[in-house]
Design a protein around this motif. Structure first.
Motif, mmCIF file in Angstrom:
data_model
loop_
_atom_site.group_PDB
_atom_site.id
_atom_site.type_symbol
_atom_site.label_atom_id
_atom_site.label_comp_id
_atom_site.label_asym_id
_atom_site.label_seq_id
_atom_site.Cartn_x
_atom_site.Cartn_y
_atom_site.Cartn_z
ATOM 1 N N LYS A 196 -7.901 -3.028 -5.687
ATOM 2 C CA LYS A 196 -9.316 -3.632 -5.449
ATOM 3 C C LYS A 196 -9.445 -3.992 -3.687
ATOM 4 C CE LYS A 196 -12.345 -7.215 -6.434
ATOM 5 N NZ LYS A 196 -13.542 -6.537 -6.704
ATOM 6 N N PHE A 197 -8.116 -4.139 -2.964
ATOM 7 C CA PHE A 197 -8.048 -4.311 -1.616
ATOM 8 C C PHE A 197 -7.126 -3.373 -1.035
ATOM 9 C CE2 PHE A 197 -9.485 -8.187 -3.791
ATOM 10 C CZ PHE A 197 -10.737 -8.417 -3.096
ATOM 11 N N TRP A 198 -7.361 -3.088 0.269
ATOM 12 C CA TRP A 198 -6.143 -2.445 1.203
ATOM 13 C C TRP A 198 -6.328 -3.344 2.342
ATOM 14 C CZ3 TRP A 198 -6.661 3.620 1.573
ATOM 15 C CH2 TRP A 198 -6.453 4.097 0.019
ATOM 16 N N ARG A 199 -5.128 -3.481 2.795
ATOM 17 C CA ARG A 199 -4.816 -4.101 4.231
ATOM 18 C C ARG A 199 -4.415 -3.148 5.203
ATOM 19 N NH1 ARG A 199 -1.065 -8.113 3.267
ATOM 20 N NH2 ARG A 199 0.552 -6.811 4.071
ATOM 21 N N ILE A 200 -5.084 -2.855 6.298
ATOM 22 C CA ILE A 200 -4.816 -1.894 7.522
ATOM 23 C C ILE A 200 -4.172 -2.553 8.551
ATOM 24 C CG2 ILE A 200 -5.538 -0.157 9.093
ATOM 25 C CD1 ILE A 200 -7.680 0.372 6.773
ATOM 26 N N SER A 239 2.993 0.609 0.106
ATOM 27 C CA SER A 239 2.505 0.606 1.625
ATOM 28 C C SER A 239 2.845 2.114 2.147
ATOM 29 C CB SER A 239 3.412 -0.107 2.501
ATOM 30 O OG SER A 239 4.944 0.349 2.198
ATOM 31 N N GLY A 240 2.254 2.547 3.244
ATOM 32 C CA GLY A 240 2.071 3.890 3.852
ATOM 33 C C GLY A 240 2.213 3.532 5.223
ATOM 34 N N TYR A 261 -1.257 9.945 7.677
ATOM 35 C CA TYR A 261 -0.880 8.927 6.679
ATOM 36 C C TYR A 261 0.490 9.854 6.475
ATOM 37 C CZ TYR A 261 -0.216 8.199 1.821
ATOM 38 O OH TYR A 261 0.434 7.707 0.722
ATOM 39 N N ASN A 262 1.498 8.920 6.418
ATOM 40 C CA ASN A 262 2.872 9.297 6.168
ATOM 41 C C ASN A 262 3.412 10.506 6.950
ATOM 42 O OD1 ASN A 262 3.156 7.004 4.437
ATOM 43 N ND2 ASN A 262 3.024 8.033 2.591
ATOM 44 N N TYR A 304 -1.966 -0.496 -0.023
ATOM 45 C CA TYR A 304 -2.921 -0.354 -0.953
ATOM 46 C C TYR A 304 -2.516 -0.627 -2.292
ATOM 47 C CZ TYR A 304 -0.163 3.894 -1.886
ATOM 48 O OH TYR A 304 0.766 4.787 -2.241
ATOM 49 N N ALA A 305 -3.466 -0.433 -3.403
ATOM 50 C CA ALA A 305 -3.049 -0.929 -4.662
ATOM 51 C C ALA A 305 -2.850 -2.449 -4.871
ATOM 52 C CB ALA A 305 -2.065 -0.234 -5.348
#
Length: 140
Positions: free
Chosen positions: A57-61, A79-80, A95-96, A68-69
């Motif tokens: 529902k939420f992602w933190r950048i 994490s990524g 990304y990665n 994510y997740a």
């Protein structure tokens, strides 16, 4: 008369400089607009609406990482890594280390495009083949 002509030329040149638009490459960008917690609104895969199951529902950048997740804004999630290959184009990320991404922000709305096709120019955040797109609202 000799004095007036150079003055008029100088004033005309100065007015043209003030009226000229500033190129995007010279505008100062806000480097951390993307940082924060975002709530997933929807997703699109290969140009078709898709499920957000598994995305959380939420992602933190953060500057160089994202999570994510996440079921709640406080959760850790998966994490990524994120990197910005060109500081002049903060919206383009890796990304990665390999998957190209476009992060397009408009106020409190974020569109995140993952492109699996290396020939994709990533110039717009529109649905297309070989793209996964997530849309978010900033969680305040």
């Amino acid at each position: 008369m000799r004095f007036i002509l150079p003055c008029v030329a100088f004033i005309t040149f100065a007015l043209m400089l003030v009226a000229a638009p500033i190129p995007k490459s010279l505008k100062k960008s806000k480097k951390n607009d993307y940082e924060g917690i975002w709530e997933v609104n929807g997703s699109n895969t290969d140009g078709k609406p898709s499920s957000t199951a598994g995305a959380g529902k939420f992602w933190r950048i953060e500057t160089d990482k994202f999570y994510y997740a996440m079921s709640t804004p406080e959760a850790t999630g998966t994490s990524g890594t994120l990197s910005t290959p060109d500081e002049n184009h903060q919206e383009l990320k890796l990304y990665n280390g390999s998957t190209r991404c476009l992060l397009e922000i408009d106020g409190d709305q974020l569109t995140w495009v993952f492109a699996s096709d290396k020939n994709d120019p990533l110039d717009t955040a529109t649905p297309a083949h070989n793209r996964v797109i997530y849309t978010f609202t900033r969680n305040k």
